[in-house]
Each structure stands twice: as C-alpha cells, then as structure tokens.
Design an enzyme around this catalytic site. Structure first.
Site, PDB file in Angstrom:
ATOM      1  N   ALA A 115       0.841  -1.202   0.000  1.00 19.95           N
ATOM      2  CA  ALA A 115       0.000   0.000   0.000  1.00 19.95           C
ATOM      3  C   ALA A 115       0.874   1.250   0.000  1.00 19.95           C
ATOM      4  O   ALA A 115       2.025   1.239   0.446  1.00 19.95           O
ATOM      5  CB  ALA A 115      -0.914  -0.013   1.219  1.00 19.95           C
ATOM      6  N   ARG A 117       0.978   3.816   1.776  1.00 24.62           N
ATOM      7  CA  ARG A 117       1.431   4.360   3.065  1.00 24.62           C
ATOM      8  C   ARG A 117       2.722   3.703   3.548  1.00 24.62           C
ATOM      9  O   ARG A 117       3.373   4.198   4.466  1.00 24.62           O
ATOM     10  CB  ARG A 117       0.333   4.199   4.122  1.00 24.62           C
ATOM     11  CG  ARG A 117      -0.066   2.765   4.415  1.00 24.62           C
ATOM     12  CD  ARG A 117      -1.230   2.723   5.400  1.00 24.62           C
ATOM     13  NE  ARG A 117      -1.679   1.356   5.648  1.00 24.62           N
ATOM     14  CZ  ARG A 117      -2.558   0.710   4.907  1.00 24.62           C
ATOM     15  NH1 ARG A 117      -3.067   1.305   3.828  1.00 24.62           N
ATOM     16  NH2 ARG A 117      -2.936  -0.521   5.203  1.00 24.62           N
ATOM     17  N   TYR A 118       3.095   2.573   2.941  1.00 24.85           N
ATOM     18  CA  TYR A 118       4.297   1.864   3.371  1.00 24.85           C
ATOM     19  C   TYR A 118       5.521   2.147   2.490  1.00 24.85           C
ATOM     20  O   TYR A 118       6.645   1.864   2.894  1.00 24.85           O
ATOM     21  CB  TYR A 118       4.057   0.349   3.360  1.00 24.85           C
ATOM     22  CG  TYR A 118       2.946  -0.099   4.280  1.00 24.85           C
ATOM     23  CD1 TYR A 118       3.002   0.153   5.648  1.00 24.85           C
ATOM     24  CD2 TYR A 118       1.838  -0.771   3.785  1.00 24.85           C
ATOM     25  CE1 TYR A 118       1.981  -0.259   6.497  1.00 24.85           C
ATOM     26  CE2 TYR A 118       0.814  -1.186   4.622  1.00 24.85           C
ATOM     27  CZ  TYR A 118       0.897  -0.921   5.974  1.00 24.85           C
ATOM     28  OH  TYR A 118      -0.112  -1.331   6.814  1.00 24.85           O
ATOM     29  N   THR A 119       5.313   2.649   1.297  1.00 25.76           N
ATOM     30  CA  THR A 119       6.415   2.808   0.347  1.00 25.76           C
ATOM     31  C   THR A 119       6.851   4.265   0.234  1.00 25.76           C
ATOM     32  O   THR A 119       6.095   5.185   0.546  1.00 25.76           O
ATOM     33  CB  THR A 119       6.009   2.284  -1.039  1.00 25.76           C
ATOM     34  OG1 THR A 119       4.856   3.004  -1.491  1.00 25.76           O
ATOM     35  CG2 THR A 119       5.684   0.803  -0.988  1.00 25.76           C
TER      36      THR A 119
END
Length: 725
Positions: A115, A117-119
């Site tokens: 997602a 928000r993680y990268t």
C-alpha cells in the site's frame, strides 16, 4: 402528456459517445511524442514541483495525494501508475521513480505491491533529462482541471523516451503498443537520422530491448517492416540453464509479455495431460536475487527437446505485436521507428528554439539594463544629485530618465541600486559584462537561425545522456533459424492400444486394453446404452460427427483415460456442443485412409474420402461435414468398399456393395439415390452386412442402383434381434 422525445441514433452517438471516445484517445490511453500518457506526466510533474528531484524520498501516499490536484481519477489509479514507473517494479529499462519498499514485479501476476502508506519514492536522476529547462518556457503550460495551477502539455525530454520505455494503451476503436529499445542505440540512431534522414537505422538499432532479457528470434525483413510501418510482430523467448548434477532446468529470463505464474500454470496443465512425462516437479524460486523457475527432470531427459516443447506449447516463447500509435499534435498516427524519431527531432528542436529564445530575451533584458548603468558611469555624482534633489518618490525615475536619456526600465534599475553600490568599482564591474553579453546574444541569434546548429546541440545532449545513463543490451538477438522448433508433443506421448465407447446419451470412454482386461462391467447411466465401440491407438486422431452436420476433431491422447467403472467424458462438455447437438458417430484414424459412408432417410447414400477431413491447420471443428438435404440415418467408416444392408420403414431390405456408389470429393455432397423403400417408406437403418443378421441375401441384393430390395423375411426379423445394436 408525451414524456419521450424522438432522437436519431446518429445524433446521439455524435453528441454523447464521440466526445467520450475522443477524450479517451487524446487524454488517457495513447502516449504523446514525449513518451508519456497524461497520467504519467501529471504524476512526474507533481513530484518535480515537490522538489523530489534532488531531495530525499517522500511517502507514496503523500505524492498520490498531491497528484490529485492535476489528476482527479482517484488515488488507486494514480498509485498504480506510479508503481509501473518505479525501479522496484522492473517494468521500464530506465525507470523515472527511485523507490523504496515493495512495488511488486512486472514479471509476476500474483506478487502484489504494498500500500502507498508503506512505500517511499523520489524522482530518479534520469528525470533531470526529462525536466531540464522546463522553467525556460520549453513547453506550453495549461490550467489544470479546476484552473487552480498550471501543468505542462508535454515534458521537454532530452532523449526519445517514446521508444526507450515500453508503452501500451487501449482507447476506443484503437490501441497502442510500443516496445522498448536500448537507450545507447536509440541515441546513436537519432544522431544518425539528424545527419541523414534516410540513414539505415537497423545498423545502429538492430532490435528492441526488454527489462526481462530473453532472446529475440531475429528476422531482418520483419524488423525492417516494423521500423518503417510501426506494425508487425516478432518472437521473444526465455533463457534457461541446465544443472546437470541435480537434473534441474532453471529458467532465469522470460518474455516481457508474460508472467511466471502463466508459464507455470501452462506447464502444470501439460503435465496433467501427459505431455511432459520427463518433468518430475516445477516450482517458483523467485527471490530477492531475481526471477527463477526451477523444473526437476528425469536423469534420462533430453533437455533440449523438452525445452523446445515448452517453447512451443507455453508462453515461454511469446509474440510481441507492435502498434506504434502515438498522438502527434493531438492526432493519433501509426508511425514506424524512423517516423517516430523524426517527429521527436522536430519536437526537441522546437523545445530548443523556445529555450534559446527564453535565454536570448533574458540576456537582451540584462544588456538593456547594463547599457543604462553604463550611462550612469559618465557622471555618478549627477545621478546622486538628481535623486537627492527630487522631492517626491514617484518622480525619481522620471528625473533619471530625463537627466541621462534612459528609458523607464533602465531608470528603475538604477533607482533600485543600493547606496553602497553607487561606486565606480561596482558599476565598472557590471558594465564589463556588456561585451560578453553581446557575443552571447549574437551566438544565440545565429543558432536560432540555423537548424544545423540546433541539431548539433541536440546531438551533444544525446551523446552525454548515452554516456551517463546508457546500459548494455539485456535482450540477446539470435537468428530466427536457430530458434525454429521442430519438435512435436507427440514425441513425448505414449502410444498404446485402446477401445473407445460411445453411449446413446453422449458419454465417451477411452479405456486401454490393459485396463479393460482387469476392469469389470461397463458402468452406464440409468437407461443409457452403448451405441458404438471402436479400436484405436493413443496417438490417433478422432473424428466425432454430430447430428447438426458438424465434425469435431481431436487427438485421442487429449481425452483422459478412463476405467470401466466410470461413466467417461460427457461430449457436450468435452466439445462445447450447441443446444440440441448430439454426437452420432465416432471415427478414429491414424492416416485418414478409407471412406466415410453416409445414409440418409430419403434413401440416398454418399461416399466421401477420409482425406476430405484433413486440415492443414489445427482446426477443432468443421462445418458441412455431410449433407443436410435429408435427416442422417447412419455415418459409418469403411476402410475399403464393402457389403451394406439398408433397412426401410416398410420392412424392406436392400443389400448392395459400396463400390456401386460413386465417390464424392465434397463433404457436403448429397450423394446418389441408392435405396427405394416405397412411396411412403424411408430408410431407417444402414449396417455392414456382417452386422445385419441376415440369413440369406439373395432376395435382397441389388443389381443396379437405386433398388427397392426385398421384403424382410420372418426368419430375418427374428434374427435381427440377435445383433449387437
């Protein structure tokens, strides 16, 4: 009250559908000459304005949110666009987004990206060549969808990105599919074309290049056609290594057009069908080091033949179909490599002219200010006196204009000079640049008037880019003749004797003789019965004739083996039969020798050579397999001419030899009148004489055709009950 308004369908399509179609073509699916679709351009420009070209990475979610100022299509679509542009996804030869985190892989269908928000992402260094001089009016800027900010119509890319990175899009009524090429080769080819538009580009640009590597099966004529027309296709296949010690085939590169899951699924399907008996196991061993498909094979396996078979039957060898459809000045055009590079040269020359014009204007403005400053040098004290003696602030500029004969812009510049800078050294230092500025302005004006000099500047940029970012070719080129596949799946299929059973309700059984000897009673559905039993071998072809004048063809080894205790394959499902369609006869054949003999209700018969059912291509169904002029009574295979018995609805029987029936080369021929069962009678059955159960044939035999035969005797009526069917 009439609530409906009559509208012409043509007007509705023109007013409603056509604007939508054009929007998809122009603003979504088809790339432009800079090599980007609008979604790519909006995302990268947002990242550029966020300062991500030099600084650290930002959360992908942050970039996606900011991009929605330009692209209102939703965060999921924007993030998916970003994923493809990243270094992590491995889709592009020269990615534009430097990424951190899991972005999936282009060569995997099931490896999902994390997602947003993680990268984290930032622009890759190559983007300096994409956005270089964009702030110098290199391209047109337009309002975004709500007119709150400006965005570029195109990006002033310094290299032909349209051919360096792959692009695919499906619009309305048209599509685009562009393969990728090596950056160094593209730059070299573009330079050659700027020197000579008729240059042989294949000498510097031999073939496409893909991130997945692999091998292109090279055919120069095919490649030249793609280069000139923008359409055509070529074959690309994966690479493998064989670990002889462990008997493992390791596939390390696959075609750009497929995924590891598709290849594995296809191989597993073939294993289940018995095509690859030399394979013991297959698994996906892809890890951080890269792609790998491991295939465990038997020690005795012929690896080259097995791989040739896999290339032939799976997407381990695939076809890339080119359709170089690009928007040129807002209009879709299909151009070859030469055409695209020439259009890019025009585009880049226009960008260069705009950049040079911008620089020229800046230098001319600076020169103009310095010429005003030069006049001040003549009498600095006078300038100070004018400013000091001017009573009102807004009169300072007019007073300077009058005192030194300078214009308003020059006077404003002098008036804004700090008091500490009103010294001779400062002024001399600045006006000493006048001569340099004059030389630079003259040089720019000369360049603007010479296309040759502009092309020279572009060539220098391309040389620098090739040197800085160029990589060696990843995809190998091998002659098409070396990649020819002369192996058949049948080489790996066991051949053995078997029997085929067809039931009245459409079930087909394939049982080997070994299994038949050890098996018990044939299991049938309630109220079902056997209607045909045929001897065959596993590698033979099988023809299945239906009641709707169709014949279905398949290899017998494609039918799963069965046991007597099972009901077998249901032919409507096996062959995807139409509603009401039923298989009435099956014919196994290894060499298509002999004849098909058809009997019809009106007494006609037709003898068609089996060779009429041979096809050059692997067609699964043939229409007009026999005549539809009258209902079919029986379809029988005869290896050679033989004795037949025709039965009528009025208890008449006629015995004849099939040699009396002339051979017809056309499958759908009506045949000849053979049996005449009477005014109101019809033919109801047709059997080989040995299966007819007749005690004496003298009274039934025909000397000429057509014939009426004889009345069925009471003895033969009772004997008929003793026959198999």
């Amino acid at each position: 009250m009439n609530r409906f308004t009559e509208q012409k369908i043509g007007d509705v399509l023109e007013e409603n559908y056509m604007p939508y179609a054009m929007s998809v073509i122009v603003s979504r699916a088809i790339p432009e000459i800079d090599g980007f679709k609008p979604s790519h351009r909006k995302l990268l420009y947002t990242m550029y304005k966020m300062g991500l070209i030099n600084g650290g990475r930002s959360k992908s979610a942050n970039v996606v949110g900011r991009t929605m100022q330009l692209n209102p299509h939703g965060d999921a679509a924007i993030y998916e666009t970003m994923v493809r542009l990243t270094t992590g996804n491995n889709a592009l030869l020269h990615p534009f987004v430097d990424s951190k985190g899991n972005f999936g892989k282009q060569y995997s269908r099931d490896m999902a990206y994390a997602a947003s928000r993680y990268t984290e992402v930032k622009l890759d260094p190559i983007c300096k060549e994409v956005f270089g001089d964009i702030d110098k009016d290199a391209v047109d800027m337009v309002d975004n969808f709500d007119a709150t900010v400006k965005e570029p119509v195109l990006l002033p890319v310094k290299f032909p990105n349209i051919l360096v990175n792959p692009n695919e899009g499906i619009a309305v009524g048209m599509a685009s599919k562009i393969c990728s090429f090596n950056l160094k080769e593209i730059c070299e080819t573009t330079i050659a074309l700027m020197q000579d538009e008729k240059a042989d580009i294949i000498s510097t640009l031999p073939a496409p290049d893909f991130t997945g590597g692999g091998e292109i099966l090279y055919n120069e004529d095919t490649m030249r056609e793609i280069y000139e027309t923008g359409r055509g296709s070529f074959k690309i296949r994966g690479k493998y290594n064989y670990d002889k010690k462990n008997s493992v085939i390791e596939i390390t590169e696959i075609p750009y057009t497929t995924t590891i899951e598709v290849i594995i699924d296809k191989i597993i399907e073939g294993i289940k069908q018995g095509k690859y008996k030399e394979i013991n196991d297959i698994r996906d061993e892809t890890d951080l080091k890269g792609l790998k498909i491991a295939i465990d094979v038997k020690k005795s396996a012929d690896v080259e033949k097995l791989m040739a078979l896999l290339y032939k039957n799976t997407t381990l060898q695939d076809t890339f179909s080119c359709n170089f459809n690009v928007l040129i000045n807002g209009m879709p055009e299909v151009l070859g490599v030469r055409g695209l590079l020439l259009e890019w040269i025009k585009f880049r020359m226009n960008c260069m002219k705009r950049i040079l014009t911008f620089d020229l204007k800046k230098k001319q403005d600076r020169l103009h200010l310095l010429r005003g400053l030069e006049k001040i040098l003549l009498d600095i004290d006078k300038a100070i006196k004018i400013i000091r003696e001017t009573e009102k602030d807004d009169m300072v500029v007019p007073s300077l204009m009058k005192g030194f004969g300078i214009d308003e812009i020059q006077a404003e510049f002098v008036a804004e000079i700090k008091l500490r800078n009103l010294n001779k050294e400062y002024i001399l230092k600045n006006i000493s640049a006048i001569a340099d500025l004059e030389r630079e302005i003259e040089d720019i004006q000369t360049t603007l008037g010479s296309d040759r000099r502009i092309k020279k500047l572009i060539s220098k940029e391309l040389e620098d880019i090739a040197k800085k970012y160029g990589k060696e070719r990843i995809t190998r080129i091998i002659p098409e003749s070396e990649g020819e596949i002369n192996v058949s799946a049948e080489q790996y299929i066991d051949d053995y004797a078997l029997k085929l059973f067809l039931t009245d309700e459409g079930y087909l059984k394939k049982i080997s003789l070994v299994s038949l000897r050890s098996g018990g009673e044939q299991k049938l559905k309630e109220n079902d019965r056997l209607v045909q039993i045929e001897d065959a071998t596993n590698k033979s072809d099988l023809l299945l004739f239906s009641n709707q004048c169709n014949v279905y063809k398949m290899k017998i080894y494609e039918i799963p083996d069965c046991k007597a205790s099972l009901m077998g394959e249901y032919t409507p499902n096996l062959l995807s039969l139409q509603d009401g369609e039923k298989i009435v006869s099956i014919v196994p054949t290894a060499n298509y020798a002999g004849f098909m003999f058809f009997g019809f209700a009106d007494g006609r018969t037709c003898k068609v050579p089996m060779q009429s059912y041979v096809t050059k291509t692997n067609r699964k169904m043939l229409t007009n397999a026999y005549s539809s002029h009258s209902p079919l009574v029986k379809a029988l295979f005869i290896p050679e001419d033989t004795e037949m018995a025709a039965f009528g609805s009025n208890d008449k029987v006629m015995v004849f030899n099939t040699a009396m029936v002339p051979e017809k080369s056309t499958r759908s021929a009506q045949g000849v009148k053979t049996f005449n069962p009477g005014k109101r009678g019809t033919m109801i059955d047709l059997k080989r004489l040995e299966d007819a159960g007749l005690s004496d044939t003298k009274g039934y035999r025909a000397r000429n055709l057509p014939a009426a035969g004889g009345k069925l005797s009471s003895e033969d009526k009772s004997g008929e009950q003793l026959t198999l069917f």
